[in-house]
Design a protein around this motif. Structure first.
Motif, PDB file in Angstrom:
ATOM      1  N   GLN A  42       0.833  -1.204   0.000  1.00  0.00           N
ATOM      2  CA  GLN A  42       0.000   0.000   0.000  1.00  0.00           C
ATOM      3  C   GLN A  42       0.866   1.251   0.000  1.00  0.00           C
ATOM      4  O   GLN A  42       0.629   2.194  -0.786  1.00  0.00           O
ATOM      5  N   SER A  43       1.882   1.266   0.857  1.00  0.00           N
ATOM      6  CA  SER A  43       2.781   2.421   0.939  1.00  0.00           C
ATOM      7  C   SER A  43       3.621   2.559  -0.330  1.00  0.00           C
ATOM      8  O   SER A  43       3.802   3.669  -0.861  1.00  0.00           O
ATOM      9  N   PHE A  44       4.116   1.431  -0.839  1.00  0.00           N
ATOM     10  CA  PHE A  44       4.958   1.452  -2.034  1.00  0.00           C
ATOM     11  C   PHE A  44       4.195   1.990  -3.236  1.00  0.00           C
ATOM     12  O   PHE A  44       4.710   2.831  -3.992  1.00  0.00           O
ATOM     13  N   LEU A  45       2.964   1.556  -3.432  1.00  0.00           N
ATOM     14  CA  LEU A  45       2.178   2.021  -4.576  1.00  0.00           C
ATOM     15  C   LEU A  45       1.804   3.499  -4.416  1.00  0.00           C
ATOM     16  O   LEU A  45       1.717   4.227  -5.415  1.00  0.00           O
ATOM     17  N   ALA A  46       1.607   3.932  -3.187  1.00  0.00           N
ATOM     18  CA  ALA A  46       1.336   5.363  -2.961  1.00  0.00           C
ATOM     19  C   ALA A  46       2.527   6.201  -3.414  1.00  0.00           C
ATOM     20  O   ALA A  46       2.369   7.280  -3.995  1.00  0.00           O
ATOM     21  N   MET A  47       3.745   5.679  -3.192  1.00  0.00           N
ATOM     22  CA  MET A  47       4.945   6.394  -3.627  1.00  0.00           C
ATOM     23  C   MET A  47       5.075   6.404  -5.149  1.00  0.00           C
ATOM     24  O   MET A  47       5.801   7.234  -5.698  1.00  0.00           O
ATOM     25  N   GLN A  48       4.378   5.486  -5.814  1.00  0.00           N
ATOM     26  CA  GLN A  48       4.366   5.471  -7.288  1.00  0.00           C
ATOM     27  C   GLN A  48       3.208   6.299  -7.847  1.00  0.00           C
ATOM     28  O   GLN A  48       2.899   6.225  -9.042  1.00  0.00           O
ATOM     29  N   ASP A  49       2.550   7.066  -6.965  1.00  0.00           N
ATOM     30  CA  ASP A  49       1.403   7.913  -7.341  1.00  0.00           C
ATOM     31  C   ASP A  49       0.203   7.097  -7.823  1.00  0.00           C
ATOM     32  O   ASP A  49      -0.578   7.547  -8.672  1.00  0.00           O
ATOM     33  N   ILE A  50       0.037   5.891  -7.281  1.00  0.00           N
ATOM     34  CA  ILE A  50      -1.143   5.080  -7.569  1.00  0.00           C
ATOM     35  C   ILE A  50      -2.252   5.469  -6.605  1.00  0.00           C
ATOM     36  O   ILE A  50      -2.062   5.481  -5.385  1.00  0.00           O
ATOM     37  N   ASP A  51      -3.408   5.811  -7.146  1.00  0.00           N
ATOM     38  CA  ASP A  51      -4.559   6.228  -6.353  1.00  0.00           C
ATOM     39  C   ASP A  51      -5.347   4.991  -5.920  1.00  0.00           C
ATOM     40  O   ASP A  51      -5.903   4.282  -6.769  1.00  0.00           O
ATOM     41  N   PRO A  52      -5.422   4.692  -4.614  1.00  0.00           N
ATOM     42  CA  PRO A  52      -6.120   3.488  -4.167  1.00  0.00           C
ATOM     43  C   PRO A  52      -7.625   3.527  -4.426  1.00  0.00           C
ATOM     44  O   PRO A  52      -8.297   2.489  -4.369  1.00  0.00           O
ATOM     45  N   ALA A  53      -8.161   4.690  -4.726  1.00  0.00           N
ATOM     46  CA  ALA A  53      -9.600   4.804  -4.969  1.00  0.00           C
ATOM     47  C   ALA A  53      -9.981   4.475  -6.411  1.00  0.00           C
ATOM     48  O   ALA A  53     -11.158   4.372  -6.736  1.00  0.00           O
ATOM     49  N   ARG A  54      -8.986   4.333  -7.283  1.00  0.00           N
ATOM     50  CA  ARG A  54      -9.264   4.053  -8.695  1.00  0.00           C
ATOM     51  C   ARG A  54      -8.823   2.641  -9.059  1.00  0.00           C
ATOM     52  O   ARG A  54      -7.888   2.108  -8.453  1.00  0.00           O
ATOM     53  N   PRO A  55      -9.505   2.008 -10.026  1.00  0.00           N
ATOM     54  CA  PRO A  55      -9.109   0.651 -10.416  1.00  0.00           C
ATOM     55  C   PRO A  55      -7.687   0.614 -10.948  1.00  0.00           C
ATOM     56  O   PRO A  55      -7.208   1.569 -11.570  1.00  0.00           O
ATOM     57  N   LEU A  56      -7.030  -0.519 -10.692  1.00  0.00           N
ATOM     58  CA  LEU A  56      -5.626  -0.687 -11.053  1.00  0.00           C
ATOM     59  C   LEU A  56      -5.442  -2.047 -11.729  1.00  0.00           C
ATOM     60  O   LEU A  56      -5.815  -3.081 -11.173  1.00  0.00           O
ATOM     61  N   VAL A  57      -4.876  -2.026 -12.920  1.00  0.00           N
ATOM     62  CA  VAL A  57      -4.578  -3.266 -13.640  1.00  0.00           C
ATOM     63  C   VAL A  57      -3.064  -3.427 -13.725  1.00  0.00           C
ATOM     64  O   VAL A  57      -2.358  -2.509 -14.156  1.00  0.00           O
ATOM     65  N   GLY A  58      -2.588  -4.577 -13.299  1.00  0.00           N
ATOM     66  CA  GLY A  58      -1.172  -4.896 -13.442  1.00  0.00           C
ATOM     67  C   GLY A  58      -0.942  -5.695 -14.712  1.00  0.00           C
ATOM     68  O   GLY A  58      -1.813  -6.459 -15.149  1.00  0.00           O
ATOM     69  N   MET A  59       0.219  -5.526 -15.308  1.00  0.00           N
ATOM     70  CA  MET A  59       0.588  -6.280 -16.512  1.00  0.00           C
ATOM     71  C   MET A  59       2.011  -6.788 -16.370  1.00  0.00           C
ATOM     72  O   MET A  59       2.883  -6.082 -15.858  1.00  0.00           O
ATOM     73  N   HIS A  60       2.232  -8.005 -16.848  1.00  0.00           N
ATOM     74  CA  HIS A  60       3.581  -8.564 -16.865  1.00  0.00           C
ATOM     75  C   HIS A  60       3.898  -8.979 -18.298  1.00  0.00           C
ATOM     76  O   HIS A  60       3.505 -10.063 -18.744  1.00  0.00           O
ATOM     77  N   PRO A  61       4.611  -8.138 -19.047  1.00  0.00           N
ATOM     78  CA  PRO A  61       4.875  -8.421 -20.464  1.00  0.00           C
ATOM     79  C   PRO A  61       6.078  -9.328 -20.716  1.00  0.00           C
ATOM     80  O   PRO A  61       6.372  -9.654 -21.863  1.00  0.00           O
ATOM     81  N   GLY A  62       6.779  -9.734 -19.685  1.00  0.00           N
ATOM     82  CA  GLY A  62       7.945 -10.578 -19.858  1.00  0.00           C
ATOM     83  C   GLY A  62       7.603 -12.056 -19.739  1.00  0.00           C
ATOM     84  O   GLY A  62       6.513 -12.443 -19.329  1.00  0.00           O
ATOM     85  N   ALA A  63       8.555 -12.894 -20.110  1.00  0.00           N
ATOM     86  CA  ALA A  63       8.483 -14.345 -19.951  1.00  0.00           C
ATOM     87  C   ALA A  63       9.835 -14.907 -20.349  1.00  0.00           C
ATOM     88  O   ALA A  63      10.525 -14.339 -21.198  1.00  0.00           O
ATOM     89  N   THR A  64      10.219 -16.009 -19.750  1.00  0.00           N
ATOM     90  CA  THR A  64      11.517 -16.599 -20.067  1.00  0.00           C
ATOM     91  C   THR A  64      11.572 -17.059 -21.513  1.00  0.00           C
ATOM     92  O   THR A  64      12.562 -16.833 -22.203  1.00  0.00           O
ATOM     93  N   TRP A  65      10.519 -17.711 -21.973  1.00  0.00           N
ATOM     94  CA  TRP A  65      10.468 -18.181 -23.364  1.00  0.00           C
ATOM     95  C   TRP A  65      10.061 -17.036 -24.283  1.00  0.00           C
ATOM     96  O   TRP A  65       8.983 -16.455 -24.106  1.00  0.00           O
ATOM     97  N   PRO A  66      10.868 -16.678 -25.282  1.00  0.00           N
ATOM     98  CA  PRO A  66      10.467 -15.622 -26.223  1.00  0.00           C
ATOM     99  C   PRO A  66       9.122 -15.890 -26.898  1.00  0.00           C
ATOM    100  O   PRO A  66       8.344 -14.971 -27.137  1.00  0.00           O
ATOM    101  N   ASN A  67       8.837 -17.159 -27.175  1.00  0.00           N
ATOM    102  CA  ASN A  67       7.603 -17.491 -27.883  1.00  0.00           C
ATOM    103  C   ASN A  67       6.357 -17.337 -27.020  1.00  0.00           C
ATOM    104  O   ASN A  67       5.237 -17.401 -27.517  1.00  0.00           O
ATOM    105  N   LYS A  68       6.547 -17.136 -25.712  1.00  0.00           N
ATOM    106  CA  LYS A  68       5.410 -16.942 -24.821  1.00  0.00           C
ATOM    107  C   LYS A  68       5.093 -15.461 -24.600  1.00  0.00           C
ATOM    108  O   LYS A  68       4.158 -15.140 -23.867  1.00  0.00           O
ATOM    109  N   ARG A  69       5.879 -14.581 -25.211  1.00  0.00           N
ATOM    110  CA  ARG A  69       5.689 -13.149 -24.966  1.00  0.00           C
ATOM    111  C   ARG A  69       4.712 -12.557 -25.974  1.00  0.00           C
ATOM    112  O   ARG A  69       4.949 -12.584 -27.186  1.00  0.00           O
ATOM    113  N   TRP A  70       3.641 -12.021 -25.464  1.00  0.00           N
ATOM    114  CA  TRP A  70       2.709 -11.249 -26.297  1.00  0.00           C
ATOM    115  C   TRP A  70       3.427  -9.982 -26.715  1.00  0.00           C
ATOM    116  O   TRP A  70       4.161  -9.389 -25.915  1.00  0.00           O
TER     117      TRP A  70
END
Length: 352
Positions: free
Chosen positions: A177-205
């Motif tokens: 909670q504190s860490f995301l506040a330091m990233q200027d993330i507003d806890p009152a608004r929806p938040l979507v996380g994304m992970h674009p990496g992967a070990t296998w190149p063929n698995k990366r969108w």
């Protein structure tokens, strides 16, 4: 010293197991996919000592799990003398049940060396003889959780809940909670996380596809953050270039990543370990599948917002690290317009 090898389950379940060793040395997602088995063991043997053996890198995944009494970190790069000492220490624990969920030659030997009278493992050629009770080869394509739970069938234990688990401490949740506040993330608004990496190149969108989804979410007032693993800075930078409004997080530990995921309204990820981590903390998750099979590697409930998205083309699943048919690349052809509805579905599980 050891009982006769059997392909038949025990008449049971046997209620007298006092010391149980479960082992799955690696990897991130695979270890998390064994947590339903751990929970079921605790339900059936509430007074037993249950110990989990995994490599040190994955031990944090099982920390604070109330179904385990201890997590042992296997030293894969230790000297031969140090490993021999480790094997002796396991034998001194006098386990009466050992379940090997990995089944490579090293873990089969390790399971045998524990001296446990009941040793459960897959019926693999050669090394299967090191188990007292061999799990026969599966028919069809059971999902990854069901595959592990078949080991319990050898003990006469029926499977139940297939929900995976990861246990965060209150202080870890407060840190996120504190860490995301330091990233200027507003806890009152929806938040979507994304992970674009992967070990296998063929698995990366493609980064451009992640960027297009991110832009659509940002335009709708949804905050978007990107998580990354080691050596994935260029991947997240490419998404950031496509969608400048996203928040890029630094490389975090597994437990820090899990704490951040738990704060997200939804999480979108390639087919990799971080995908399973998001599900385990209870965040509605969208899995993007290319060369592998979602039926096996995404055994999660759509009712809880978990959705796997893939593209049906003749060459998949190919299970290849690199696509040999670039013009048919299943990840490139899986367009954002197909993924966005799944993201909105996941978000709707958390939005008031």
């Amino acid at each position: 010293m050891h009982p006769i090898i059997s392909d038949r389950p025990l008449n049971g379940p046997a209620r007298d197991f006092q010391r149980i060793l479960v082992s799955r040395l690696r990897f991130l997602g695979d270890v998390l996919l064994t947590t339903p088995l751990v929970r079921r063991l605790r339900e059936v043997f509430p007074r037993a000592e249950i110990v989990y053996l995994t490599e040190a890198a994955y031990a944090p995944l099982l920390a604070h799990n109330p179904h385990l009494d201890e997590v042992l970190a296997f030293p894969p790069h230790a000297s031969a003398a140090a490993q021999a000492q480790f094997y002796r220490s396991l034998r001194r624990r006098r386990f009466d049940l050992a379940i090997d969920l990995f089944g490579n030659p090293r873990t089969a030997l390790l399971t045998w060396l524990t001296g446990a009278p009941v040793r459960v493992g897959g019926d693999f050629r050669g090394r299967g003889k090191l188990y007292s009770h061999r799990v026969p080869a599966s028919t069809g394509n059971p999902d990854a959780i069901a595959f592990h739970l078949r080991s319990l069938e050898m003990l006469g234990i029926a499977a139940r809940d297939k929900r995976t688990e990861f246990f965060l401490m209150p202080e870890e949740r407060l840190w996120a909670q504190s860490f995301l506040a330091m990233q200027d993330i507003d806890p009152a608004r929806p938040l979507v996380g994304m992970h674009p990496g992967a070990t296998w190149p063929n698995k990366r969108w493609p980064a451009s596809h992640f960027g297009e989804v991110a832009r659509a979410l940002l335009a709708a007032g949804v905050q978007v953050l990107l998580t990354q693993g080691p050596q994935e800075a260029l991947i997240v930078a490419a998404v950031k270039q496509q969608a400048p409004g996203v928040t890029v997080l630094p490389v975090l530990s597994l437990r820090e990543t899990a704490a951040v995921q738990a704060r997200c309204s939804a999480f979108v990820s390639n087919d990799c370990g971080i995908l399973h981590l998001a599900v385990a903390v209870g965040t509605p998750t969208v899995g993007l599948f290319g060369p592998s099979q979602k039926e096996i590697w995404f055994p999660y409930e759509t009712a809880k917002g978990h959705v796997a998205v893939d593209l049906t083309i003749d060459c998949r699943p190919c299970h290849k690290n690199f696509c040999p048919l670039q013009h048919l690349n299943c990840q490139k052809q899986l367009l954002p317009l197909r993924v966005l509805p799944a993201v909105w579905h996941a978000l709707n599980q958390r939005l008031p």
